[in-house]
Enzyme design. Structure first.
Site, PDB file in Angstrom:
ATOM      1  N   SER A 242       0.659  -1.072   0.129  1.00 56.60           N
ATOM      2  CA  SER A 242       0.046   0.105  -0.119  1.00 56.60           C
ATOM      3  C   SER A 242       0.871   1.230   0.038  1.00 56.60           C
ATOM      4  O   SER A 242       2.198   1.139   0.166  1.00 56.60           O
ATOM      5  CB  SER A 242      -0.944  -0.066   1.209  1.00 56.60           C
ATOM      6  OG  SER A 242      -0.110   0.068   2.522  1.00 56.60           O
ATOM      7  N   LYS A 243       0.344   2.507  -0.056  1.00 54.29           N
ATOM      8  CA  LYS A 243       1.068   3.496  -0.137  1.00 54.29           C
ATOM      9  C   LYS A 243       2.055   3.666   1.077  1.00 54.29           C
ATOM     10  O   LYS A 243       2.999   4.271   0.970  1.00 54.29           O
ATOM     11  CB  LYS A 243      -0.024   4.714   0.000  1.00 54.29           C
ATOM     12  CG  LYS A 243      -0.509   4.934  -1.467  1.00 54.29           C
ATOM     13  CD  LYS A 243      -1.339   6.436  -1.630  1.00 54.29           C
ATOM     14  CE  LYS A 243      -1.836   6.400  -3.095  1.00 54.29           C
ATOM     15  NZ  LYS A 243      -2.432   7.832  -3.066  1.00 54.29           N
ATOM     16  N   ARG A 244       1.567   3.244   2.370  1.00 52.01           N
ATOM     17  CA  ARG A 244       2.232   3.450   3.554  1.00 52.01           C
ATOM     18  C   ARG A 244       3.755   2.486   3.316  1.00 52.01           C
ATOM     19  O   ARG A 244       4.683   2.819   3.996  1.00 52.01           O
ATOM     20  CB  ARG A 244       1.591   2.952   4.504  1.00 52.01           C
ATOM     21  CG  ARG A 244       1.433   1.509   4.892  1.00 52.01           C
ATOM     22  CD  ARG A 244       0.453   1.415   6.201  1.00 52.01           C
ATOM     23  NE  ARG A 244      -0.281  -0.096   5.895  1.00 52.01           N
ATOM     24  CZ  ARG A 244       0.427  -0.981   6.752  1.00 52.01           C
ATOM     25  NH1 ARG A 244       1.533  -0.936   7.264  1.00 52.01           N
ATOM     26  NH2 ARG A 244      -0.202  -2.289   6.812  1.00 52.01           N
ATOM     27  N   HIS A 245       3.697   1.444   2.317  1.00 48.41           N
ATOM     28  CA  HIS A 245       4.622   0.669   2.370  1.00 48.41           C
ATOM     29  C   HIS A 245       5.828   1.297   1.007  1.00 48.41           C
ATOM     30  O   HIS A 245       6.896   0.741   1.158  1.00 48.41           O
ATOM     31  CB  HIS A 245       4.449  -0.742   1.804  1.00 48.41           C
ATOM     32  CG  HIS A 245       3.650  -1.483   2.889  1.00 48.41           C
ATOM     33  ND1 HIS A 245       2.297  -2.123   2.491  1.00 48.41           N
ATOM     34  CD2 HIS A 245       3.886  -1.839   4.109  1.00 48.41           C
ATOM     35  CE1 HIS A 245       1.908  -2.599   3.697  1.00 48.41           C
ATOM     36  NE2 HIS A 245       2.684  -2.513   4.604  1.00 48.41           N
ATOM     37  N   GLY A 246       5.191   1.912   0.048  1.00 43.42           N
ATOM     38  CA  GLY A 246       6.146   2.496  -0.941  1.00 43.42           C
ATOM     39  C   GLY A 246       5.120   2.206  -2.228  1.00 43.42           C
ATOM     40  O   GLY A 246       6.084   2.267  -3.385  1.00 43.42           O
TER      41      GLY A 246
END
Length: 472
Positions: A242-246
């Site tokens: 997800s966006k929080r992971h990259g």
């Protein structure tokens, strides 16, 4: 004679080029290049409400930045709607599809009855064998495929192995809507057939779609392409990326200072392997790439590993190349002062890069490290560097200025020798002199060798900066 390998990348232009999609494109491109085949690009822009021209351009830009050049002109799926409808009607003529006149209310009832019976909600085939004369007046029908009702559909996958779907679990899905527009299932099959695609490499979230698409291939009597469904990329915690992971757009990684060759190397290792090789060139990847090397287990995105790979490529890059990337990056992300400073001090930056490269893992870090070259006095001193500028250190710098002013030879050996004698005369180790000098000259705790810095910016600028931070 064996067929020429043709792969394709078929993104939907509803947002940026996702990093997972970029990896899919990379594998498709690498296999085509390895086999001497073709890599085609198809923009699946049938979702007219969400598809945008900027998103299409982002796909082109992202692929071009990574060096994933496609063969021929991109295919725009929406422009082929008439061809998709033609095949839907041909399936009708072959008896492989039929008109369905169900209302939304009837479909809702079917779903409720299926749920009540503990079955998955799906179409029950009520118009499959009815006489067209029973069609209600004034109702525009959809066209549904006649899916097999018994037996199995087998996907022989290069990654997943033999995957078997029970025909009884498939319904007669829609291939042409009542307004004459094709569904995704139909459009993909027709396009892949017409583009002579021989190998489809895509995420394993499409595995169920593969079974449905095979129904269409079989209905038309077309050869089914070979398939490789790769696991999606996960975050470090094992959850879907997800966006929080990259899970950012490819362009974001460029703006964060990653080199395209590093991204290619890192993405290749997320789901493909060649022995224990971790670092390899694009040429080596093409030479080694095979579908058998694709991994069945999900790969985990790790920013630390990406930075390490990027650092490797920064260290081995030629200064001329890195300089151009630094200038372009500074301009793209709106760092106007850095862009101007880099442009007007090109020769000095190029001379400094061999010293800067081992100290940076991203292009942004390179830009930060180069700021000492064009910093405007009085330079800003970072808090960590400011800790080096104690009252005693400032007094020591005043003495260093006096020694340095008397140097006729402004070279690294001459400055080094003078500062060693100066340090010894004060009973100090060289580091106790060098660290305050670094803080005064660069405002940072990390820089090229401090005597190299002094040569790069020149004698008068060096003495002025040291004097700004010294007390006599």
């Amino acid at each position: 004679m064996p067929k020429t390998v043709v792969t394709r990348f078929a993104p939907s232009p509803t947002g940026y080029l996702h990093i997972g999609s970029a990896r899919t494109a990379l594998f498709s491109w690498a296999y085509a290049r390895h086999t001497g085949g073709k890599f085609l690009l198809r923009i699946e822009d049938t979702d007219r409400e969400r598809s945008t021209e900027p998103a299409v351009q982002a796909i082109y830009d992202g692929l071009s930045w990574l060096g994933l050049t496609w063969d021929g002109e991109p295919t725009l799926q929406f422009a082929r709607a008439a061809r998709h409808a033609e095949i839907a009607n041909e399936l009708l003529a072959r008896g492989q599809a039929y008109y369905c006149y169900c209302s939304q209310e009837e479909l809702a009832t079917m779903r409720e009855e299926a749920r009540a019976a503990g079955k998955p909600p799906r179409y029950n085939g009520m118009w499959r064998d009815r006489d067209p004369s029973e069609a209600p007046q004034g109702v525009a029908p959809v066209i549904r495929i006649k899916a097999p009702q018994t037996g199995e559909i087998v996907v022989n996958d290069h990654v997943q192995g033999k995957v078997v779907f029970k025909a009884e679990n498939l319904d007669d899905f829609i291939i042409l809507r009542s307004d004459g527009t094709p569904t995704y299932m139909l459009a993909v099959v027709v396009d892949d057939h017409d583009m002579d695609v021989t190998h489809i490499i895509r995420g394993d979230d499409h595995l169920t779609n593969a079974a449905r698409q095979i129904v269409i291939y079989n209905g038309m009597g077309w050869d089914v392409p070979e398939m490789a469904h790769i696991p999606l990329i996960h975050g470090p915690d094992g959850a879907k990326l997800s966006k929080r992971h990259g899970a950012l757009g490819v362009g974001a990684y460029r703006q964060m200072g990653y080199l395209p060759e590093a991204m290619i190397n890192y993405l290749a290792r997320l789901g493909w392997s060649h022995g224990d090789d971790e670092l390899f060139s694009v040429t080596q990847m093409i030479e080694w790439f095979s579908l058998e090397g694709l991994n069945k287990g999900a790969a985990r995105f790790d920013f630390v590993k990406l930075e390490n790979v990027n650092g490797h490529y920064i260290r081995k890059a030629k200064p001329d190349y890195l300089y151009e990337v630094m200038v372009a990056t500074a301009k793209e992300i709106g760092r106007d002062i850095d862009h101007t400073g880099l442009v007007t001090n090109k020769a000095t930056v190029l001379a400094a890069l061999p010293e800067l490269q081992p100290r940076a893992k991203t292009v942004l870090e390179l830009i930060d490290l180069a700021q000492f070259i064009y910093a405007v006095r009085p330079i800003t001193v970072e808090p960590a560097a400011g800790e080096q500028l104690t009252l005693d250190a400032r007094a020591m710098l005043g003495g260093a200025v006096t020694v340095l002013e008397g140097l006729g030879d402004w070279s690294v050996p001459a400055i080094d020798g003078a500062m060693r004698v100066f340090a010894e005369g004060r009973g100090l180790k060289l580091g106790k002199v060098a660290q305050p000098l670094r803080a005064a000259l660069t405002g940072r705790t990390v820089s090229p060798g401090i005597f190299e810095v002094m040569v790069l910016i020149g004698k008068s600028e060096s003495l002025a900066r040291i004097s700004d931070q010294s007390v006599v």
